[in-house]
Every structure is written in structure tokens, then in C-alpha cells.
Design an enzyme around this catalytic site. Structure first.
Site, PDB file in Angstrom:
ATOM      1  N   ALA A 133       0.372  -0.704   0.013  1.00 50.32           N
ATOM      2  CA  ALA A 133      -0.052   0.448  -0.028  1.00 50.32           C
ATOM      3  C   ALA A 133       1.169   0.922   0.249  1.00 50.32           C
ATOM      4  O   ALA A 133       0.146   2.525   0.126  1.00 50.32           O
ATOM      5  CB  ALA A 133      -0.906   0.226   1.361  1.00 50.32           C
ATOM      6  N   HIS A 209       6.341  -7.146   9.159  1.00 43.63           N
ATOM      7  CA  HIS A 209       5.050  -8.144   8.970  1.00 43.63           C
ATOM      8  C   HIS A 209       5.572  -9.493   8.372  1.00 43.63           C
ATOM      9  O   HIS A 209       5.371  -9.409   6.813  1.00 43.63           O
ATOM     10  CB  HIS A 209       4.152  -7.666   8.862  1.00 43.63           C
ATOM     11  CG  HIS A 209       3.742  -6.532   7.725  1.00 43.63           C
ATOM     12  ND1 HIS A 209       4.287  -6.342   6.680  1.00 43.63           N
ATOM     13  CD2 HIS A 209       3.749  -5.315   7.840  1.00 43.63           C
ATOM     14  CE1 HIS A 209       4.653  -5.337   5.513  1.00 43.63           C
ATOM     15  NE2 HIS A 209       3.742  -4.664   6.632  1.00 43.63           N
ATOM     16  N   ASN A 212       3.839 -11.062   4.908  1.00 48.00           N
ATOM     17  CA  ASN A 212       3.104 -10.119   3.818  1.00 48.00           C
ATOM     18  C   ASN A 212       4.469  -9.047   3.214  1.00 48.00           C
ATOM     19  O   ASN A 212       5.242  -8.284   3.883  1.00 48.00           O
ATOM     20  CB  ASN A 212       2.086  -9.224   4.573  1.00 48.00           C
ATOM     21  CG  ASN A 212       1.265  -9.946   4.965  1.00 48.00           C
ATOM     22  OD1 ASN A 212       0.848 -10.022   6.586  1.00 48.00           O
ATOM     23  ND2 ASN A 212       0.378 -10.465   4.649  1.00 48.00           N
ATOM     24  N   ARG A 220      12.968 -24.724  -3.047  1.00 49.50           N
ATOM     25  CA  ARG A 220      14.280 -24.236  -3.471  1.00 49.50           C
ATOM     26  C   ARG A 220      14.844 -22.851  -3.776  1.00 49.50           C
ATOM     27  O   ARG A 220      16.354 -22.376  -3.691  1.00 49.50           O
ATOM     28  CB  ARG A 220      14.374 -24.702  -5.607  1.00 49.50           C
ATOM     29  CG  ARG A 220      14.894 -26.507  -4.884  1.00 49.50           C
ATOM     30  CD  ARG A 220      15.120 -27.194  -6.373  1.00 49.50           C
ATOM     31  NE  ARG A 220      14.321 -27.277  -7.946  1.00 49.50           N
ATOM     32  CZ  ARG A 220      13.393 -27.995  -7.802  1.00 49.50           C
ATOM     33  NH1 ARG A 220      12.624 -28.799  -6.752  1.00 49.50           N
ATOM     34  NH2 ARG A 220      11.866 -27.671  -7.819  1.00 49.50           N
ATOM     35  N   GLY A 242      -6.755 -13.015  10.707  1.00 51.44           N
ATOM     36  CA  GLY A 242      -7.697 -13.989  10.499  1.00 51.44           C
ATOM     37  C   GLY A 242      -6.982 -13.650   8.671  1.00 51.44           C
ATOM     38  O   GLY A 242      -7.710 -14.347   8.064  1.00 51.44           O
ATOM     39  N   ASP A 267      -0.515  -3.310  12.647  1.00 47.30           N
ATOM     40  CA  ASP A 267      -0.214  -2.609  11.696  1.00 47.30           C
ATOM     41  C   ASP A 267      -1.776  -2.145  11.314  1.00 47.30           C
ATOM     42  O   ASP A 267      -2.108  -1.988   9.811  1.00 47.30           O
ATOM     43  CB  ASP A 267      -0.409  -3.381  10.136  1.00 47.30           C
ATOM     44  CG  ASP A 267       0.064  -2.660   9.232  1.00 47.30           C
ATOM     45  OD1 ASP A 267       0.574  -1.879   9.023  1.00 47.30           O
ATOM     46  OD2 ASP A 267       0.321  -3.559   7.680  1.00 47.30           O
ATOM     47  N   ALA A 302      -3.841  -2.845   2.679  1.00 42.14           N
ATOM     48  CA  ALA A 302      -3.844  -1.630   2.977  1.00 42.14           C
ATOM     49  C   ALA A 302      -3.783  -2.063   4.271  1.00 42.14           C
ATOM     50  O   ALA A 302      -4.926  -0.845   5.141  1.00 42.14           O
ATOM     51  CB  ALA A 302      -3.914  -0.337   2.004  1.00 42.14           C
ATOM     52  N   GLY A 303      -2.620  -1.928   5.176  1.00 46.41           N
ATOM     53  CA  GLY A 303      -3.124  -2.664   6.763  1.00 46.41           C
ATOM     54  C   GLY A 303      -4.180  -3.200   7.159  1.00 46.41           C
ATOM     55  O   GLY A 303      -4.497  -3.264   6.242  1.00 46.41           O
TER      56      GLY A 303
HETATM   57 ZN   LIG Z   1       2.189  -1.048   7.862  1.00 46.17          ZN
END
Ligand SMILES: [Zn+2]
Length: 378
Positions: A133, A209, A212, A220, A242, A267, A302-303
Site C-alpha cells: 500500500a 510483518h 506480507n 528451492r 486472520g 499494522d 492496506a494495513g
Molecule cells: Zn505497516
């Protein structure tokens, strides 16, 4: 003035026990087992855990730290406090260097007031291919000189900077950050395994994070995830809502790192605590639907709209952590990352009276910060 909290189930690093604690001048002075020796406020057998520590948070209650609007930033801090977060770091998404300097300089004021425990630059030193984001047109290659300018704007309150380890100048900038006492985190990165190892060797000690905004695990091509999980020097941030990470992958990471190297983060962005609708994250337009925040352009996550109490509860219920381990990943480990574990992060004599009272269903019933109730338990 001394206060005793009695008839409590205290969650300490050693486990859960029935007991009491006393508070004087904002600190815990005694922690005891069984019945309190004198009169006190009975908590009716409810759990008491240390206040949560969130090292990656962009705002809430309509307030967004990246805007540098202090009134709104205060609203965001207040919202997260009511959800049990007694220590938090304000994260800034990518903006122009001038924009970042001005946001950092105004947020430094909230650090000086004790509302924030520091500032985190999540951009602009991140990979275009993994920018999520963040505005791709404002990304930059890191240099120690430019980082020094950003740190100066934060007047000693910048605690963390996220850097993609593969970028030219990344390793020198990681070294420069660490030399200034700033935590270097690897994230929003397209690095391979070896480039990530080089970043860790240069001093990076946090995974922004994990999972993400980085290449996935491959058998490999293990990529950054395997390198970050594998190294004892690295603490991993996890967004346990989740949505960002499947519970099975979250468990997999946690089984490798354990509670001592796992830090729950939110976040959270400005929509946290509000309903669905249109918001902004830094310069980017975000739409929240069903509690999930995505960019209007392109649809990247986005967060989050997560709060630490929910992340904590999910860790017990969906991930299967013990209460003591969930407390460690929500409080003590992030406190250690910030270098504050001698003052906060657990229920122990000598530490700040930052406490959360939880109902049987682990909902927040009361929050105390430095011996003062933010919300008093009913
Ligand atoms: Zn962030």
C-alpha cells in the site's frame, strides 16, 4: 498512594496464578499469591495481563500517524489504549522526504509527552515489487546520509526503519541505523535468501510483518522468510487478524520462532475502531469492506483494522498459544525489541503498572497505564 488489586488471575512469564499486586507511584511494588494481605480492589477472579506493546501501528479512530495531525494522532492513541495497548510505536508509510520529516517532527512531540514510544519509517527504502500500500512513485534507494536527515527530524525518537535488504545502499544504511541505536527491520522486500542473510549480518533484527510484502517460501528458493525465521537474532512481526496470514502459516512461523522471537503487531490504519468506508493511508486512498482495508487502486491489502486485544485473543483461540505465551508475544517480546523490557512487558515488581483486566472470554474489562486507569474495570 498505594493501590492493591486482589482476587486476580495474574498472567506472568512463569504462568497463571491466583493472587494480588500492589501499585505505588505508577509501578508494581509487590506481586503475591493467594489472598491479599490487606484491603484491595477485588477483580473477582478475572485475568490480569501486562499492557500490550504494538511496534507497528499507523493509527485508528479516524486518525492517521502519517498525516502528522496531532489531534487525530491523539485520538488514535486513545482508541488503542482502550483496547489494551499501553505502549505503541507510530509507523509512517512512504511519503516524500519532506513529508516524512514533517510527520516525524510533529510525532516527536507525542513521544516527548509519553503518548508514543517511538516512530517507525516503514518506507521509502522498500522494493517497488513488494510495496503493497506504499506509493510506488515515492520509493527511494537508502543512503546513510538521507537516513540521518530523517532521524534528525524525529529528534531521537525514531526507533525503527524498514529496509529492503536487496536495494543498493541497503547494507550500509542498515549499519548506520544500528550504529544510531535504531532498529533495522527487513520488509517490503524482494530479497532472496542470501541477500536477506546479508541484511541480518549487517544488523537487521526485525522482520516487518513476516509473510506480507515479501516472496513466499519455496523449497528451492527459500527467500527472505526462511532466512528471517532461521536466525536467532531476528524477531518476527505477525499480523494475527486472520486476513493477512492464514492461521496455519502463522502457527508454522511461531513453531520455529517461539514466544521469545515473535511480536504481534496490528499494522492498524485510521479506520480501526470505525466502520467500513473510504479512508487514506498516507497519500493512498483505501476502502474498508467487512473490516478489511484495501487500496482503491489495485486492491492491495492496506494495513488492518486490528487491535492488540483481538490479536491476543486470536493467539489463544485460533493459534493455540497458552495465556503466558500469548502475553509474551503481545507484551514482553515487543518490549524487548524496543529495549524497554526492564520497565514494561510483564507483571513483576519494579515494572510500570501497565495492566489489562480481561473477562473470562478475554475481552478487555479495564486498562491501566502507569498506575492510572484508562478504563476502570466494572
Ligand atoms: Zn505497516
Amino acid at each position: 498512594m498505594s493501590l492493591t488489586l486482589a482476587d486476580a488471575r495474574l498472567v506472568t512469564p512463569a504462568g497463571v496464578h491466583e493472587g494480588w499486586l500492589t501499585i505505588e507511584d505508577g509501578r508494581i511494588t509487590h506481586v503475591g499469591h493467594g489472598s491479599a494481605p490487606g484491603p484491595g480492589l477485588s477483580l473477582g477472579g478475572r485475568h490480569v495481563v501486562p499492557g500490550f506493546v504494538d511496534i507497528h501501528n499507523h493509527g485508528g479512530a479516524g486518525g492517521s500517524f502519517p498525516t502528522g495531525d496531532l489531534g487525530k494522532a491523539r485520538d488514535a492513541v486513545e482508541l488503542h489504549r482502550r483496547h489494551g495497548t499501553t505502549t505503541m510505536v507510530a509507523s509512517l508509510v512512504t511519503d516524500s522526504i519532506d513529508g516524512l520529516r514533517s510527520a516525524a517532527s510533529s510525532l516527536a512531540e507525542l513521544c516527548e509527552e509519553g503518548l508514543l514510544a517511538g516512530i517507525h519509517f516503514e518506507g521509502p527504502y522498500i522494493a517497488k515489487a513488494r510495496c503493497g500500500a506504499h506509493d510506488p512513485t515515492l520509493l527511494r534507494e537508502p543512503t546513510p546520509g538521507e537516513l540521518a536527515e530523517l532521524l534528525e527530524a524525529g529528534r531521537g525518537h525514531v526507533r525503527m526503519v524498514t529496509i529492503a535488504a536487496e536495494l543498493p545502499g541497503a547494507l550500509d544504511t542498515i549499519r548506520a541505523a544500528v550504529a544510531e541505536g535504531v532498529i533495522a527491520a527487513i520488509g517490503h522486500s524482494d530479497a532472496d535468501y542470501d541477500q536477506t542473510i546479508a541484511g541480518i549480518e549487517a544488523g537487521a533484527s526485525v522482520a516487518t510483518h513476516l509473510y506480507n510484502a515479501m516472496p513466499p517460501l519455496g523449497h528451492r528458493a527459500p527467500g527472505p522468510i526462511a532466512a528471517l525465521l532461521d536466525d536467532e537474532r531476528v524477531t518476527i512481526e505477525l499480523i494475527n487478524d486472520g486476513v493477512h496470514v492464514h492461521p496455519a502459516m502463522l502457527r508454522l512461523a511461531y513453531e520455529v520462532t517461539g514466544p521469545g522471537r515473535t511480536a504481534l503487531i496490528t499494522d492498524a490504519m485510521s479506520a480501526t475502531g470505525l466502520g467500513d468506508g473510504d479512508y487514506v493511508l498516507g497519500p493512498m486512498r483505501v476502502r474498508v469492506e467487512g473490516g478489511v482495508a484495501r487500496l482503491v487502486e489495485g486492491g492491495s491489502i492496506a494495513g488492518s483494522t486490528l487491535t492488540m486485544d483481538v490479536a491476543f485473543r486470536r493467539s489463544v483461540r485460533e493459534v493455540g498459544m497458552s495465556l503466558a505465551d500469548a502475553v509474551q508475544v503481545a507484551s514482553l517480546t515487543p518490549a524487548r525489541v524496543l529495549g524497554l523490557a526492564d520497565r514494561i512487558g510483564s507483571i513483576a515488581a519494579g515494572k510500570a503498572a501497565d495492566l489489562v483486566v480481561l473477562s473470562d472470554s478475554l475481552e478487555v474489562d479495564g486498562v491501566m497505564k502507569g498506575g492510572d486507569w484508562i478504563t476502570e474495570p466494572r
